[in-house]
Design a protein around this motif. Sequence first.
Motif, PDB file in Angstrom:
ATOM      1  N   ALA A  44       0.828  -1.208   0.000  1.00 44.54           N
ATOM      2  CA  ALA A  44       0.000   0.000   0.000  1.00 44.54           C
ATOM      3  C   ALA A  44       0.861   1.256   0.000  1.00 44.54           C
ATOM      4  O   ALA A  44       0.524   2.258  -0.647  1.00 44.54           O
ATOM      5  CB  ALA A  44      -0.927  -0.007   1.216  1.00 44.54           C
ATOM      6  N   ILE A  45       1.981   1.216   0.727  1.00 44.67           N
ATOM      7  CA  ILE A  45       2.873   2.379   0.769  1.00 44.67           C
ATOM      8  C   ILE A  45       3.463   2.642  -0.608  1.00 44.67           C
ATOM      9  O   ILE A  45       3.507   3.783  -1.080  1.00 44.67           O
ATOM     10  CB  ILE A  45       3.985   2.151   1.808  1.00 44.67           C
ATOM     11  CG1 ILE A  45       3.378   1.997   3.212  1.00 44.67           C
ATOM     12  CG2 ILE A  45       4.990   3.296   1.784  1.00 44.67           C
ATOM     13  CD1 ILE A  45       4.385   1.616   4.284  1.00 44.67           C
ATOM     14  N   LYS A  46       3.923   1.580  -1.278  1.00 48.77           N
ATOM     15  CA  LYS A  46       4.512   1.728  -2.612  1.00 48.77           C
ATOM     16  C   LYS A  46       3.472   2.235  -3.617  1.00 48.77           C
ATOM     17  O   LYS A  46       3.745   3.155  -4.398  1.00 48.77           O
ATOM     18  CB  LYS A  46       5.081   0.383  -3.058  1.00 48.77           C
ATOM     19  CG  LYS A  46       5.501   0.298  -4.519  1.00 48.77           C
ATOM     20  CD  LYS A  46       6.675   1.201  -4.833  1.00 48.77           C
ATOM     21  CE  LYS A  46       7.028   1.079  -6.318  1.00 48.77           C
ATOM     22  NZ  LYS A  46       7.543  -0.251  -6.688  1.00 48.77           N
ATOM     23  N   LEU A  47       2.274   1.655  -3.604  1.00 41.39           N
ATOM     24  CA  LEU A  47       1.231   2.089  -4.538  1.00 41.39           C
ATOM     25  C   LEU A  47       0.797   3.525  -4.261  1.00 41.39           C
ATOM     26  O   LEU A  47       0.461   4.273  -5.180  1.00 41.39           O
ATOM     27  CB  LEU A  47       0.031   1.143  -4.463  1.00 41.39           C
ATOM     28  CG  LEU A  47      -0.011  -0.021  -5.468  1.00 41.39           C
ATOM     29  CD1 LEU A  47      -0.229   0.499  -6.879  1.00 41.39           C
ATOM     30  CD2 LEU A  47       1.265  -0.848  -5.416  1.00 41.39           C
ATOM     31  N   SER A  48       0.809   3.924  -2.992  1.00 37.99           N
ATOM     32  CA  SER A  48       0.468   5.305  -2.652  1.00 37.99           C
ATOM     33  C   SER A  48       1.490   6.270  -3.241  1.00 37.99           C
ATOM     34  O   SER A  48       1.131   7.320  -3.787  1.00 37.99           O
ATOM     35  CB  SER A  48       0.404   5.467  -1.131  1.00 37.99           C
ATOM     36  OG  SER A  48       0.150   6.802  -0.775  1.00 37.99           O
ATOM     37  N   CYS A  49       2.773   5.910  -3.143  1.00 33.78           N
ATOM     38  CA  CYS A  49       3.822   6.747  -3.748  1.00 33.78           C
ATOM     39  C   CYS A  49       3.653   6.810  -5.261  1.00 33.78           C
ATOM     40  O   CYS A  49       3.845   7.864  -5.878  1.00 33.78           O
ATOM     41  CB  CYS A  49       5.200   6.184  -3.400  1.00 33.78           C
ATOM     42  SG  CYS A  49       5.672   6.379  -1.676  1.00 33.78           S
ATOM     43  N   LEU A  50       3.286   5.695  -5.844  1.00 36.74           N
ATOM     44  CA  LEU A  50       3.093   5.650  -7.295  1.00 36.74           C
ATOM     45  C   LEU A  50       1.938   6.558  -7.712  1.00 36.74           C
ATOM     46  O   LEU A  50       2.048   7.331  -8.667  1.00 36.74           O
ATOM     47  CB  LEU A  50       2.826   4.209  -7.731  1.00 36.74           C
ATOM     48  CG  LEU A  50       2.612   3.959  -9.224  1.00 36.74           C
ATOM     49  CD1 LEU A  50       3.831   4.389 -10.016  1.00 36.74           C
ATOM     50  CD2 LEU A  50       2.305   2.488  -9.480  1.00 36.74           C
ATOM     51  N   ARG A  51       0.834   6.482  -6.983  1.00 38.90           N
ATOM     52  CA  ARG A  51      -0.315   7.331  -7.308  1.00 38.90           C
ATOM     53  C   ARG A  51       0.021   8.809  -7.132  1.00 38.90           C
ATOM     54  O   ARG A  51      -0.337   9.643  -7.960  1.00 38.90           O
ATOM     55  CB  ARG A  51      -1.507   6.959  -6.420  1.00 38.90           C
ATOM     56  CG  ARG A  51      -2.152   5.623  -6.746  1.00 38.90           C
ATOM     57  CD  ARG A  51      -3.428   5.457  -5.945  1.00 38.90           C
ATOM     58  NE  ARG A  51      -4.122   4.223  -6.264  1.00 38.90           N
ATOM     59  CZ  ARG A  51      -4.028   3.109  -5.543  1.00 38.90           C
ATOM     60  NH1 ARG A  51      -3.254   3.079  -4.470  1.00 38.90           N
ATOM     61  NH2 ARG A  51      -4.689   2.023  -5.888  1.00 38.90           N
ATOM     62  N   ASP A  52       0.702   9.134  -6.035  1.00 35.53           N
ATOM     63  CA  ASP A  52       1.041  10.539  -5.785  1.00 35.53           C
ATOM     64  C   ASP A  52       1.961  11.093  -6.865  1.00 35.53           C
ATOM     65  O   ASP A  52       1.875  12.265  -7.230  1.00 35.53           O
ATOM     66  CB  ASP A  52       1.720  10.680  -4.418  1.00 35.53           C
ATOM     67  CG  ASP A  52       0.759  10.437  -3.271  1.00 35.53           C
ATOM     68  OD1 ASP A  52      -0.460  10.427  -3.521  1.00 35.53           O
ATOM     69  OD2 ASP A  52       1.229  10.243  -2.133  1.00 35.53           O
ATOM     70  N   GLY A  53       2.848  10.250  -7.378  1.00 35.98           N
ATOM     71  CA  GLY A  53       3.798  10.718  -8.375  1.00 35.98           C
ATOM     72  C   GLY A  53       3.235  10.806  -9.772  1.00 35.98           C
ATOM     73  O   GLY A  53       3.750  11.542 -10.612  1.00 35.98           O
ATOM     74  N   LEU A  54       2.146  10.058 -10.039  1.00 35.15           N
ATOM     75  CA  LEU A  54       1.637   9.985 -11.405  1.00 35.15           C
ATOM     76  C   LEU A  54       0.218  10.509 -11.563  1.00 35.15           C
ATOM     77  O   LEU A  54      -0.305  10.540 -12.668  1.00 35.15           O
ATOM     78  CB  LEU A  54       1.668   8.528 -11.890  1.00 35.15           C
ATOM     79  CG  LEU A  54       3.054   7.868 -11.929  1.00 35.15           C
ATOM     80  CD1 LEU A  54       2.908   6.394 -12.261  1.00 35.15           C
ATOM     81  CD2 LEU A  54       3.950   8.549 -12.946  1.00 35.15           C
ATOM     82  N   SER A  55      -0.412  10.919 -10.472  1.00 36.02           N
ATOM     83  CA  SER A  55      -1.814  11.314 -10.557  1.00 36.02           C
ATOM     84  C   SER A  55      -2.026  12.545 -11.420  1.00 36.02           C
ATOM     85  O   SER A  55      -3.130  12.801 -11.882  1.00 36.02           O
ATOM     86  CB  SER A  55      -2.372  11.567  -9.153  1.00 36.02           C
ATOM     87  OG  SER A  55      -1.632  12.582  -8.501  1.00 36.02           O
ATOM     88  N   SER A  56      -0.967  13.329 -11.634  1.00 35.04           N
ATOM     89  CA  SER A  56      -1.116  14.520 -12.464  1.00 35.04           C
ATOM     90  C   SER A  56      -1.161  14.186 -13.952  1.00 35.04           C
ATOM     91  O   SER A  56      -1.520  15.022 -14.774  1.00 35.04           O
ATOM     92  CB  SER A  56       0.042  15.489 -12.198  1.00 35.04           C
ATOM     93  OG  SER A  56       1.278  14.868 -12.485  1.00 35.04           O
ATOM     94  N   GLU A  57      -0.784  12.955 -14.298  1.00 30.88           N
ATOM     95  CA  GLU A  57      -0.819  12.551 -15.696  1.00 30.88           C
ATOM     96  C   GLU A  57      -2.225  12.076 -16.041  1.00 30.88           C
ATOM     97  O   GLU A  57      -2.746  11.151 -15.431  1.00 30.88           O
ATOM     98  CB  GLU A  57       0.189  11.424 -15.947  1.00 30.88           C
ATOM     99  CG  GLU A  57       1.627  11.827 -15.643  1.00 30.88           C
ATOM    100  CD  GLU A  57       2.597  10.687 -15.913  1.00 30.88           C
ATOM    101  OE1 GLU A  57       2.162   9.690 -16.525  1.00 30.88           O
ATOM    102  OE2 GLU A  57       3.763  10.804 -15.529  1.00 30.88           O
ATOM    103  N   GLU A  58      -2.841  12.694 -17.004  1.00 25.57           N
ATOM    104  CA  GLU A  58      -4.221  12.375 -17.343  1.00 25.57           C
ATOM    105  C   GLU A  58      -4.327  10.971 -17.940  1.00 25.57           C
ATOM    106  O   GLU A  58      -3.543  10.569 -18.793  1.00 25.57           O
ATOM    107  CB  GLU A  58      -4.766  13.397 -18.343  1.00 25.57           C
ATOM    108  CG  GLU A  58      -4.864  14.806 -17.765  1.00 25.57           C
ATOM    109  CD  GLU A  58      -5.496  15.762 -18.745  1.00 25.57           C
ATOM    110  OE1 GLU A  58      -5.886  15.307 -19.839  1.00 25.57           O
ATOM    111  OE2 GLU A  58      -5.601  16.950 -18.420  1.00 25.57           O
TER     112      GLU A  58
END
Length: 454
Positions: free
Chosen positions: A168-182
């Motif tokens: 969950a920690i890794k996926l959270s970092c992934l989402r935070d880093g890529l959520s700006s990409e549409e």
Amino acid sequence: SQERHLFLFNDLLLIAKARTGGNFKLKDKVRVSELWLSRSSLDDVTELNKSADTSFVLGWPTTNVVATFTTQAARDLWWNTLQDVLSKEKEREPRSTNIQVTYYDLSTAIEYCKTFSVGPEETARDCIKVALEHLEMRGLEPSQFQLWVKTAREEAPYPLVGHERPFAIKLSCLRDGLSSEEGFDLDHCNNVHDPLARCHFILRNTVKSCDNEVKKTCKKSTSRMRIGHVFRRSLSKDNSGCLFGLPLAKICEGDNLPRPVMSMLQQLLAKGPFTQGIFRKSANARLVRELRDKLDSGESVVWEHVPVLVTAALFKDFLRSLPDPLLTSQLYPQWKEAVDTQNTHYKLLKLKGILSQLPKCNHSLLCHFLCILHHISRRSLHNLMSAANLGVCVGPSLLWADGGAGVVGEDLRIVPALAECLVTHCQVLCGTHIPHLLGDPRDSGTEESDSLRR
């Protein structure tokens, strides 16, 4: 503890604080897929004596809190509901992700890095076992190791208790880093992008202290004396170390305060005024215990790597561990009389006279601490810690009276008012040099987030 309201949706958990007029202030917004729950880690997350019948640990990257409900039925309802929605959200997640674990071998001065796959059900304890296998350290006991994580949102590595989900920690970092990409696809990004620069796991060898082996023996009590103990007792009552639990005059180096104490004060001055809820928010209890053990054994601490909320909690613990309070219990009747004086001019004259009676070491430490509290209260619009709030949060660590349960009620009224007055009028009472005693605070850019971290 803080009263919070939980609002659960299919994929989100909102944590809010009640306000007047039936409104709520949002404190945290958590993806359900990133939650973790535990019934067996209460003692690792909080120092307070919480009942397992009405409480459980609720966490998300990288926060742990103890959720306590009014009844066991309410606890069971929330536990079962959260487990149900979490299971459904896990089914939508990728089947696995890769994490990188770094281990530094002190005996050989060699750093090892291993990358392996973890699933949504694996805990930090499970990952320690896998990491030891990859490092070919199978003969060692996993309980001797602890997994830490460093994410982009944290200023220092954060220790994991063991029940957390690295997935969950890794996926959270992934989402935070890529959520700006549409229009990004999580499965695709999980396979292609590897944001290890924003999510580092660290395996450390740790020596268990006696505190981790001994269960709390304090009996449950709702008496006023018990409430007083919560404020004034330190994390441990033994004085076998070289800093905590010893008389202040014994640990001072001549006229100078102990070096670890000065180091804590310097960090609190540098970061405290720019940190929301400083001295009010709870810190990671396990990290506080580990740092206390280090200081008591004479080990050095790199304070720049310690979260300022942890330093604040550790400093209050140091004050509460003093055999006699910083403002001395012998002077308690005089402090009480001064606080009850209505005329401000005469009140300040009385307080100034009492301050002159403090032992030299006590007066020196108080002045240094007031320097920090002065700068924090000046920036209360930013950090939300006015002189009144500071009085409530730090006052019980400065003074308590000798006596039984009947005195505690007076403590709860007098001590915060006294601390507030000392902060507000510190330059009149102790001198105009107080604000510059430790230098001027500088915004280090490491402000703590307004979360429910434990």
